[in-house]
Design a protein around this motif. Structure first.
Motif, PDB file in Angstrom:
ATOM      1  N   GLU A  15       0.823  -1.201   0.000  1.00 20.34           N
ATOM      2  CA  GLU A  15       0.000   0.000   0.000  1.00 20.34           C
ATOM      3  C   GLU A  15       0.857   1.249   0.000  1.00 20.34           C
ATOM      4  O   GLU A  15       0.595   2.217  -0.705  1.00 20.34           O
ATOM      5  CB  GLU A  15      -0.895   0.001   1.247  1.00 20.34           C
ATOM      6  N   TYR A  19       1.038   4.049  -2.829  1.00 18.49           N
ATOM      7  CA  TYR A  19       0.835   5.447  -2.478  1.00 18.49           C
ATOM      8  C   TYR A  19       1.997   6.297  -2.967  1.00 18.49           C
ATOM      9  O   TYR A  19       1.807   7.376  -3.520  1.00 18.49           O
ATOM     10  CB  TYR A  19       0.719   5.569  -0.968  1.00 18.49           C
ATOM     11  N   TYR A  75     -12.711   5.357   7.492  1.00 18.40           N
ATOM     12  CA  TYR A  75     -13.030   5.337   6.062  1.00 18.40           C
ATOM     13  C   TYR A  75     -14.119   6.368   5.734  1.00 18.40           C
ATOM     14  O   TYR A  75     -14.032   7.077   4.729  1.00 18.40           O
ATOM     15  CB  TYR A  75     -13.480   3.930   5.687  1.00 18.40           C
ATOM     16  N   GLN A  79     -13.625   9.484   3.255  1.00 19.05           N
ATOM     17  CA  GLN A  79     -14.511   9.691   2.108  1.00 19.05           C
ATOM     18  C   GLN A  79     -14.978  11.148   2.056  1.00 19.05           C
ATOM     19  O   GLN A  79     -15.021  11.776   0.984  1.00 19.05           O
ATOM     20  CB  GLN A  79     -15.730   8.778   2.197  1.00 19.05           C
ATOM     21  N   VAL A 112      -7.541  11.180  -0.929  1.00 19.67           N
ATOM     22  CA  VAL A 112      -7.993  10.116  -1.842  1.00 19.67           C
ATOM     23  C   VAL A 112      -7.209   8.832  -1.561  1.00 19.67           C
ATOM     24  O   VAL A 112      -7.772   7.730  -1.537  1.00 19.67           O
ATOM     25  CB  VAL A 112      -7.831  10.552  -3.306  1.00 19.67           C
ATOM     26  N   ARG A 115      -8.525   7.295   1.593  1.00 18.90           N
ATOM     27  CA  ARG A 115      -9.841   6.674   1.326  1.00 18.90           C
ATOM     28  C   ARG A 115      -9.676   5.330   0.635  1.00 18.90           C
ATOM     29  O   ARG A 115     -10.283   4.332   1.029  1.00 18.90           O
ATOM     30  CB  ARG A 115     -10.675   7.621   0.445  1.00 18.90           C
ATOM     31  N   GLU A 116      -8.869   5.303  -0.400  1.00 13.07           N
ATOM     32  CA  GLU A 116      -8.707   4.073  -1.169  1.00 13.07           C
ATOM     33  C   GLU A 116      -7.987   2.995  -0.365  1.00 13.07           C
ATOM     34  O   GLU A 116      -8.246   1.807  -0.530  1.00 13.07           O
ATOM     35  CB  GLU A 116      -7.946   4.365  -2.466  1.00 13.07           C
ATOM     36  N   LYS A 119     -10.603   1.510   1.927  1.00 11.94           N
ATOM     37  CA  LYS A 119     -11.556   0.725   1.132  1.00 11.94           C
ATOM     38  C   LYS A 119     -10.967  -0.642   0.796  1.00 11.94           C
ATOM     39  O   LYS A 119     -11.627  -1.679   0.947  1.00 11.94           O
ATOM     40  CB  LYS A 119     -11.909   1.482  -0.151  1.00 11.94           C
ATOM     41  N   LYS A 120      -9.739  -0.655   0.354  1.00  9.54           N
ATOM     42  CA  LYS A 120      -9.104  -1.916  -0.010  1.00  9.54           C
ATOM     43  C   LYS A 120      -8.851  -2.776   1.210  1.00  9.54           C
ATOM     44  O   LYS A 120      -9.058  -3.991   1.191  1.00  9.54           O
ATOM     45  CB  LYS A 120      -7.794  -1.651  -0.754  1.00  9.54           C
TER      46      LYS A 120
END
Length: 239
Positions: A15, A19, A75, A79, A112, A115-116, A119-120
């Protein structure tokens, strides 16, 4: 509090590598010294003290319990922040400078990425995409945008600080520390845009040099005013 099934730590190196590839760091990173991103967490609500019951209200999104709930809490906030800065980038306020554009774009990229990442990491346990309500923000005016940015960043810092004691997995706590430091850098920059030198004034730092921490119920109440989706934190850990 018991751990839920989500395992974030093994995914971290990848991750962070993703990033590092995707997040625009250029001016913002060089100016502020941000090095890495990660994840975070937040808190929950004491069902005995915050007035929340144990039954999910109709039409509400249950954040969940345990560390999963905390991660969904984070999260949700990410968002909200990502949606806000995406809108700021799409509709720059009148008189925005090149420096402001560059740095606000970098902040958007960080949010962003946060957030991602959540989510993952959450996978099928993730709450759905939230619907925002920015009707009270005048994106054409600098004062309105920066006041909202300040509110979001200060809220994010206090939320992560408040969540620390509720995180069961020490790996999550480490990630929360990495994210809250980024949010604090954002908050300091936004504060100085509004009033130079106010980056760590006594409205946010107490006499002991400590930043603020907010309970989840307080954070959710504030965040809810910018959402049409209804969040519910009644199953979040309470201690």
């Amino acid at each position: 509090m018991k751990n839920d099934s989500i395992r974030l730590q093994p995914a971290l190196p990848g991750e962070e590598a993703a990033y590092n590839k995707t997040v625009s760091r250029k001016k913002f990173l060089s100016a502020l010294g941000i090095g890495s991103l990660s994840l975070a967490a937040i808190v929950s609500c004491n069902k005995d003290d915050d007035g929340m019951g144990s039954t999910v209200p109709p039409g509400s999104i249950d954040l969940g319990k345990g560390d999963t709930g905390i991660l969904n809490y984070a999260y949700a906030l990410e968002q909200l922040e990502a949606a806000f800065y995406t809108k700021v980038a799409q509709s720059p306020y009148s008189g925005i400078t090149a420096a402001e554009t560059a740095l606000l774009t970098d902040i958007r990229d960080h949010e962003v990425a946060h957030r991602e990442f959540f989510k993952k990491a959450l996978g099928t346990a993730a709450i759905p995409a939230l619907n925002v309500n920015f009707s009270g923000i005048d994106f054409s005016k600098r004062d309105s945008v920066l006041a909202t940015a300040k509110a979001f960043e200060d809220l994010g810092v206090s939320a992560y600080n408040g969540a620390g004691a509720l995180i069961a997995d020490k790996n999550y706590l480490l990630l929360a520390g990495k994210i809250v430091s980024v949010e604090a850098r954002h908050a300091a920059y936004i504060r100085d845009l509004i009033s130079n030198g106010s980056f760590a004034d006594n409205t946010i730092i107490d006499a002991s040099g400590m930043d603020q921490a907010k309970a989840p119920a307080d954070v959710l109440m504030i965040a809810q005013s910018f959402l049409t989706s209804k969040l519910w934190g009644g199953n979040l850990p309470k201690s």
